[in-house]
Design an enzyme around this catalytic site. Structure first.
Site, PDB file in Angstrom:
ATOM      1  N   CYS A 166       1.362  -2.867  15.525  1.00 53.58           N
ATOM      2  CA  CYS A 166       1.195  -2.165  14.584  1.00 53.58           C
ATOM      3  C   CYS A 166       1.044  -3.104  13.798  1.00 53.58           C
ATOM      4  O   CYS A 166       1.589  -4.638  13.787  1.00 53.58           O
ATOM      5  CB  CYS A 166       2.733  -2.029  13.933  1.00 53.58           C
TER       6      CYS A 166
ATOM      7  N   CYS B  10       6.511  -5.340  15.237  1.00 54.82           N
ATOM      8  CA  CYS B  10       6.049  -4.810  16.263  1.00 54.82           C
ATOM      9  C   CYS B  10       4.602  -4.625  16.972  1.00 54.82           C
ATOM     10  O   CYS B  10       4.207  -4.874  15.945  1.00 54.82           O
ATOM     11  CB  CYS B  10       6.446  -3.144  16.214  1.00 54.82           C
TER      12      CYS B  10
ATOM     13  N   CYS C 163       3.598   8.263   1.212  1.00 52.90           N
ATOM     14  CA  CYS C 163       3.880   7.270   2.339  1.00 52.90           C
ATOM     15  C   CYS C 163       3.868   6.111   1.226  1.00 52.90           C
ATOM     16  O   CYS C 163       3.349   5.046   1.200  1.00 52.90           O
ATOM     17  CB  CYS C 163       3.028   7.314   3.198  1.00 52.90           C
TER      18      CYS C 163
ATOM     19  N   CYS D 220       5.913  -7.362   7.022  1.00 53.78           N
ATOM     20  CA  CYS D 220       7.489  -6.741   7.593  1.00 53.78           C
ATOM     21  C   CYS D 220       7.758  -7.958   8.390  1.00 53.78           C
ATOM     22  O   CYS D 220       7.631  -8.862   8.272  1.00 53.78           O
ATOM     23  CB  CYS D 220       7.009  -5.939   8.539  1.00 53.78           C
TER      24      CYS D 220
ATOM     25  N   CYS E 189      -0.972   5.355   9.871  1.00 52.24           N
ATOM     26  CA  CYS E 189       0.289   5.288  10.900  1.00 52.24           C
ATOM     27  C   CYS E 189      -0.051   3.732  11.291  1.00 52.24           C
ATOM     28  O   CYS E 189      -0.566   3.133  12.521  1.00 52.24           O
ATOM     29  CB  CYS E 189       1.208   5.864  11.995  1.00 52.24           C
TER      30      CYS E 189
ATOM     31  N   GLU F  70       0.928  -1.369   0.250  1.00 47.38           N
ATOM     32  CA  GLU F  70       0.106   0.000   0.024  1.00 47.38           C
ATOM     33  C   GLU F  70       0.820   1.394   0.237  1.00 47.38           C
ATOM     34  O   GLU F  70       1.857   0.743   0.710  1.00 47.38           O
ATOM     35  CB  GLU F  70      -0.886   0.026   1.423  1.00 47.38           C
TER      36      GLU F  70
HETATM   37  N1  SAH Z   1       8.980  -0.207   9.819  1.00 48.56           N
HETATM   38  C1  SAH Z   1       9.713   1.674   9.836  1.00 48.56           C
HETATM   39  C2  SAH Z   1       8.924   2.161   9.200  1.00 48.56           C
HETATM   40  C3  SAH Z   1       7.290   1.821   9.699  1.00 48.56           C
HETATM   41  S1  SAH Z   1       6.658   3.562   9.351  1.00 48.56           S
HETATM   42  C4  SAH Z   1       9.576   2.087  11.576  1.00 48.56           C
HETATM   43  O1  SAH Z   1       9.360   1.225  12.254  1.00 48.56           O
HETATM   44  O2  SAH Z   1       9.524   3.237  11.703  1.00 48.56           O
HETATM   45  C5  SAH Z   1       5.234   3.640  10.496  1.00 48.56           C
HETATM   46  C6  SAH Z   1       5.480   4.635  12.466  1.00 48.56           C
HETATM   47  O3  SAH Z   1       4.216   4.594  12.029  1.00 48.56           O
HETATM   48  C7  SAH Z   1       6.572   3.898  12.843  1.00 48.56           C
HETATM   49  O4  SAH Z   1       6.859   4.720  14.375  1.00 48.56           O
HETATM   50  C8  SAH Z   1       5.676   2.758  13.656  1.00 48.56           C
HETATM   51  O5  SAH Z   1       5.950   2.311  14.999  1.00 48.56           O
HETATM   52  C9  SAH Z   1       4.356   3.802  13.751  1.00 48.56           C
HETATM   53  N2  SAH Z   1       3.022   2.725  14.031  1.00 48.56           N
HETATM   54  C10 SAH Z   1       3.109   1.635  13.911  1.00 48.56           C
HETATM   55  N3  SAH Z   1       2.014   1.184  14.146  1.00 48.56           N
HETATM   56  C11 SAH Z   1       1.226   2.035  14.554  1.00 48.56           C
HETATM   57  C12 SAH Z   1      -0.233   2.675  15.315  1.00 48.56           C
HETATM   58  N4  SAH Z   1      -1.063   1.467  15.089  1.00 48.56           N
HETATM   59  N5  SAH Z   1      -0.233   3.945  15.165  1.00 48.56           N
HETATM   60  C13 SAH Z   1       0.229   4.879  15.644  1.00 48.56           C
HETATM   61  N6  SAH Z   1       1.493   4.028  15.102  1.00 48.56           N
HETATM   62  C14 SAH Z   1       2.036   3.478  14.372  1.00 48.56           C
END
Ligand code: SAH
Length: 391
Positions: free
Chosen positions: A121, A118, A107, A114, A358, A94
């Site tokens: 996420c 995390c 974005c 991935c 995000c 996406e």
């Molecule tokens: N893998 C990279 C790129 C992803 S960026 C990274 O981890 O930085 C996406 C951002 O959104 C990251 O800061 C991630 O931690 C955050 N994120 C992931 N899940 C989220 C959620 N459910 N709510 C808010 N932010 C989230």
């Protein structure tokens, strides 16, 4: 059977020149074609009016300018748009366009799925299927510019990525910034991401400069310096916790590269200064990482690093094991950081209604057999060893 045509998107200028000379075309054509492809977004060789007809025909016989297929396009009530894109092998990723008044960010995804898992996420609940190649990363930008009708017209507009201030009487472009914050961990697919970003930054093409690009990582510490030296883009770190104990749980990569090592890599990031700060992203999880003690520790940890802090209200997804902190708690947390001297805006969630915010991205192409999974992990381990990333 005719051989499949080679997609020109994703080739750098050297590779493009080589392809052309192999076909007996003159070297200088490469720059002309480059400009048609990346500056004006030509999708068809026949539109390249500065090239003689036989040249256009030769190109069309051997190359394509294919974009990924759009499997699904959604538009949020706030103007955010999301495209689910199908790559040539059927896998999907996406990209999300987030418009603002005088600019717009795309974005971009770096991987199908991935590996990072995390906990908060949605993409992290998906397995890593594969890395995207440079062409598939650049094509996300091309496709967005197509869909947004954001290509300059030959001879009329300023080049694509130039600053878009209205007072300059330049057209306001819809896509001015790139955030490598889509699906995947860009520093685990560094070579392809770097190749793609160099193409995106090229001033004769898409021309989106390094100051308009932000790469976000959950903390692949040994790759951070290289990213700064070679690309010089803005850096964002998904920190999210201030103790190793908690970060080990919610960002499992922390077990490999703990907070101290990660922050040292940030201190050493080439080009970092008060004018070019590192962004620390901090997702607000109710009762998990949102206490005042966490805020104090965050200030202590970041001492000496030119930093700003982005507080991200947790974006929910079906079955997520967390809640978003209360608004008042986020405000108080932010006020404390502000008082300590850190700009710490609260990120307004965009596109939540279409699951574009995000951490909400997740494509459906997840099926990965045990054997495929083992193969991916072997490849990654080999790559890591080659890049000197061993634990
Ligand atoms: N893998 C990279 C790129 C992803 S960026 C990274 O981890 O930085 C996406 C951002 O959104 C990251 O800061 C991630 O931690 C955050 N994120 C992931 N899940 C989220 C959620 N459910 N709510 C808010 N932010 C989230």
């Amino acid at each position: 059977m005719t051989a499949p045509k080679r997609n020109l998107i994703g080739l750098d200028l050297n590779a493009l020149t080589e392809e052309l000379t192999a076909l007996g075309l003159e070297k200088f054509r490469a720059k002309q074609i480059w400009s048609w492809v990346y500056c004006y977004g030509a999708r068809d060789f026949s539109a390249m009016s500065s090239l003689a007809k036989p040249v256009r025909e030769t190109l069309a016989a051997h190359f394509s300018l294919d974009r990924p297929q759009v499997s699904l396009h959604q538009r949020s009530t706030d103007g955010t748009q999301k495209w689910l894109l199908k790559m040539a092998d059927g896998h999907e990723v996406e990209s999300v366009h987030i418009p603002e008044e005088d600019r717009g960010a795309l974005c971009v995804s770096s991987q199908v799925g991935c590996l990072m898992t995390c906990r908060f996420c949605h993409t992290g609940t998906q397995r890593l299927v594969r890395n995207l190649d440079a062409s598939e990363i650049v094509a996300q930008v091309m496709l967005a510019r197509d869909a947004l009708k954001d290509w300059p017209k030959p001879g009329q507009d300023k080049p694509a990525g130039r600053p878009c201030r209205k007072e300059e009487s330049a057209p306001v472009r819809a896509l001015t910034n790139i955030v490598m914050m889509g699906m995947g961990e860009p520093l685990y697919n560094y070579e392809n991401v770097a190749r793609a970003l160099r193409i995106v930054m090229n001033g004769d093409g898409l021309a989106i400069g390094k100051r308009r690009i932000t790469l976000s990582t959950c903390g692949v510490a040994p790759m951070i310096r290289r990213c700064g030296e070679e690309l010089g883009v803005n850096l964002a770190i998904s920190l999210h916790a201030v103790t190793d104990e908690l970060r080990d749980q919610i960002v499992p990569l922390n077990r490999k590269y703990p907070i101290k090592e990660l922050l040292q890599a940030c201190r050493d990031y080439p080009g970092v200064s008060n004018a070019r700060r590192i962004t620390f992203e901090y997702v607000m999880l109710k009762g998990i990482n949102d206490s005042m003690a966490d805020a104090k520790q965050l200030v202590r940890l970041l001492r000496g690093i030119p930093a700003k802090i982005n507080l991200i209200p947790f974006n929910p997804w079906p079955g997520a094991p967390f809640d978003c902190s209360d608004g008042a708690v986020i405000e108080k947390f932010g006020d404390f950081l502000n008082d300590a001297g850190y700009a710490s805006p609260i990120r307004t969630p965009r596109g939540r209604d279409i699951m574009a915010a995000c951490g909400q991205l997740k494509s459906a192409s997840l099926k990965l057999s045990v054997a495929e999974r083992a193969q991916v992990e072997r490849l990654l381990a080999e790559k890591e060893a080659a890049q000197g990333l061993g634990a």
